[in-house]
Scaffold this motif. Structure first.
Motif, PDB file in Angstrom:
ATOM      1  N   VAL A 132       0.846  -1.200   0.000  1.00 56.91           N
ATOM      2  CA  VAL A 132       0.000   0.000   0.000  1.00 56.91           C
ATOM      3  C   VAL A 132       0.880   1.248   0.000  1.00 56.91           C
ATOM      4  O   VAL A 132       0.639   2.194  -0.760  1.00 56.91           O
ATOM      5  CB  VAL A 132      -0.970  -0.010   1.203  1.00 56.91           C
ATOM      6  CG1 VAL A 132      -1.657   1.337   1.372  1.00 56.91           C
ATOM      7  CG2 VAL A 132      -1.977  -1.130   1.054  1.00 56.91           C
ATOM      8  N   LEU A 161       2.489   1.671  -3.469  1.00 55.56           N
ATOM      9  CA  LEU A 161       1.561   2.108  -4.508  1.00 55.56           C
ATOM     10  C   LEU A 161       1.105   3.552  -4.333  1.00 55.56           C
ATOM     11  O   LEU A 161       0.494   4.120  -5.233  1.00 55.56           O
ATOM     12  CB  LEU A 161       0.352   1.169  -4.553  1.00 55.56           C
ATOM     13  CG  LEU A 161       0.663  -0.267  -4.966  1.00 55.56           C
ATOM     14  CD1 LEU A 161      -0.587  -1.121  -4.875  1.00 55.56           C
ATOM     15  CD2 LEU A 161       1.296  -0.336  -6.343  1.00 55.56           C
ATOM     16  N   VAL A 185      -1.459  -4.208 -13.579  1.00 56.61           N
ATOM     17  CA  VAL A 185      -2.380  -3.812 -12.513  1.00 56.61           C
ATOM     18  C   VAL A 185      -3.410  -4.898 -12.211  1.00 56.61           C
ATOM     19  O   VAL A 185      -3.600  -5.252 -11.037  1.00 56.61           O
ATOM     20  CB  VAL A 185      -3.047  -2.453 -12.836  1.00 56.61           C
ATOM     21  CG1 VAL A 185      -4.125  -2.117 -11.824  1.00 56.61           C
ATOM     22  CG2 VAL A 185      -1.987  -1.353 -12.883  1.00 56.61           C
ATOM     23  N   PRO A 186      -4.078  -5.492 -13.215  1.00 51.14           N
ATOM     24  CA  PRO A 186      -5.065  -6.537 -12.890  1.00 51.14           C
ATOM     25  C   PRO A 186      -4.453  -7.749 -12.178  1.00 51.14           C
ATOM     26  O   PRO A 186      -5.036  -8.273 -11.233  1.00 51.14           O
ATOM     27  CB  PRO A 186      -5.644  -6.933 -14.251  1.00 51.14           C
ATOM     28  CG  PRO A 186      -5.410  -5.755 -15.127  1.00 51.14           C
ATOM     29  CD  PRO A 186      -4.119  -5.163 -14.647  1.00 51.14           C
ATOM     30  N   SER A 187      -3.262  -8.169 -12.611  1.00 54.54           N
ATOM     31  CA  SER A 187      -2.656  -9.331 -11.952  1.00 54.54           C
ATOM     32  C   SER A 187      -2.172  -8.983 -10.551  1.00 54.54           C
ATOM     33  O   SER A 187      -2.240  -9.815  -9.638  1.00 54.54           O
ATOM     34  CB  SER A 187      -1.534  -9.930 -12.796  1.00 54.54           C
ATOM     35  OG  SER A 187      -0.493  -9.005 -12.986  1.00 54.54           O
ATOM     36  N   LEU A 188      -1.715  -7.756 -10.347  1.00 58.77           N
ATOM     37  CA  LEU A 188      -1.312  -7.346  -9.001  1.00 58.77           C
ATOM     38  C   LEU A 188      -2.517  -7.338  -8.074  1.00 58.77           C
ATOM     39  O   LEU A 188      -2.439  -7.826  -6.943  1.00 58.77           O
ATOM     40  CB  LEU A 188      -0.643  -5.973  -9.030  1.00 58.77           C
ATOM     41  CG  LEU A 188      -0.160  -5.438  -7.682  1.00 58.77           C
ATOM     42  CD1 LEU A 188       0.837  -6.393  -7.036  1.00 58.77           C
ATOM     43  CD2 LEU A 188       0.462  -4.064  -7.856  1.00 58.77           C
ATOM     44  N   ARG A 189      -3.643  -6.815  -8.551  1.00 54.86           N
ATOM     45  CA  ARG A 189      -4.867  -6.827  -7.740  1.00 54.86           C
ATOM     46  C   ARG A 189      -5.278  -8.256  -7.399  1.00 54.86           C
ATOM     47  O   ARG A 189      -5.655  -8.550  -6.271  1.00 54.86           O
ATOM     48  CB  ARG A 189      -6.004  -6.152  -8.495  1.00 54.86           C
ATOM     49  CG  ARG A 189      -5.983  -4.675  -8.436  1.00 54.86           C
ATOM     50  CD  ARG A 189      -7.247  -4.073  -9.031  1.00 54.86           C
ATOM     51  NE  ARG A 189      -7.111  -2.656  -9.157  1.00 54.86           N
ATOM     52  CZ  ARG A 189      -7.234  -1.984 -10.295  1.00 54.86           C
ATOM     53  NH1 ARG A 189      -7.547  -2.608 -11.404  1.00 54.86           N
ATOM     54  NH2 ARG A 189      -7.080  -0.688 -10.304  1.00 54.86           N
ATOM     55  N   ALA A 190      -5.232  -9.128  -8.398  1.00 55.10           N
ATOM     56  CA  ALA A 190      -5.680 -10.510  -8.202  1.00 55.10           C
ATOM     57  C   ALA A 190      -4.749 -11.295  -7.283  1.00 55.10           C
ATOM     58  O   ALA A 190      -5.203 -12.184  -6.567  1.00 55.10           O
ATOM     59  CB  ALA A 190      -5.797 -11.216  -9.553  1.00 55.10           C
ATOM     60  N   ARG A 191      -3.463 -10.954  -7.290  1.00 58.05           N
ATOM     61  CA  ARG A 191      -2.488 -11.750  -6.533  1.00 58.05           C
ATOM     62  C   ARG A 191      -1.846 -10.993  -5.376  1.00 58.05           C
ATOM     63  O   ARG A 191      -0.828 -11.423  -4.842  1.00 58.05           O
ATOM     64  CB  ARG A 191      -1.406 -12.247  -7.493  1.00 58.05           C
ATOM     65  CG  ARG A 191      -1.978 -13.090  -8.592  1.00 58.05           C
ATOM     66  CD  ARG A 191      -0.983 -13.766  -9.480  1.00 58.05           C
ATOM     67  NE  ARG A 191       0.250 -13.036  -9.707  1.00 58.05           N
ATOM     68  CZ  ARG A 191       1.114 -13.337 -10.650  1.00 58.05           C
ATOM     69  NH1 ARG A 191       0.877 -14.318 -11.476  1.00 58.05           N
ATOM     70  NH2 ARG A 191       2.226 -12.645 -10.793  1.00 58.05           N
ATOM     71  N   ALA A 192      -2.446  -9.900  -4.957  1.00 51.90           N
ATOM     72  CA  ALA A 192      -1.848  -9.073  -3.905  1.00 51.90           C
ATOM     73  C   ALA A 192      -1.614  -9.844  -2.612  1.00 51.90           C
ATOM     74  O   ALA A 192      -0.664  -9.575  -1.895  1.00 51.90           O
ATOM     75  CB  ALA A 192      -2.706  -7.843  -3.642  1.00 51.90           C
ATOM     76  N   THR A 227       3.859 -13.011  -4.482  1.00 53.69           N
ATOM     77  CA  THR A 227       3.748 -11.595  -4.842  1.00 53.69           C
ATOM     78  C   THR A 227       4.272 -10.719  -3.710  1.00 53.69           C
ATOM     79  O   THR A 227       5.004  -9.753  -3.946  1.00 53.69           O
ATOM     80  CB  THR A 227       2.292 -11.229  -5.168  1.00 53.69           C
ATOM     81  OG1 THR A 227       1.847 -12.055  -6.238  1.00 53.69           O
ATOM     82  CG2 THR A 227       2.154  -9.769  -5.550  1.00 53.69           C
TER      83      THR A 227
END
Length: 102
Positions: A31, A34, A51-58, A63
């Motif tokens: 956090v 970012l 961005v989508p993969s970071l959101r999905a794998r945060a 990760t």
């Protein structure tokens, strides 16, 4: 206008639990990371994430290890992040190690 009012102020997050969960610490580091657009762009470029993969794998340990490794690779960011989270830089390093060994 007062010079104090014209300066941005951010209150650092202070750690109160020395035995903090490594994943929680890593998520807080993410956090923080970012919160700066240039730093976030550098993370995405260096890790190959989008961005989508970071959101999905945060929350994925791999990760989180990559996020903490990214911070470790540039000591000024590691120190700044640790200060903002109210922990020693070594706590971030130990969190990465714990996540790698989990």
């Amino acid at each position: 206008m007062s010079s104090i009012a014209s300066k941005p102020y951010s209150m650092p997050i202070r750690e109160t639990n020395a035995d903090r969960d490594p994943a929680a610490l890593a998520l807080n580091a993410l956090v923080w990371l970012l919160g700066d657009g240039a730093r976030a762009d550098r993370l995405l470029a260096m890790t190959g994430l989008d961005v989508p993969s970071l959101r999905a794998r945060a929350g994925d340990p791999a990760t989180l290890v990559a996020v903490l490794g990214f911070l470790e690779a540039y000591e000024p960011d590691l120190i700044d992040c640790a200060a903002a989270l109210g922990v020693a830089p070594a706590a971030l390093v130990h969190a990465r190690q714990a996540l790698e060994n989990a």
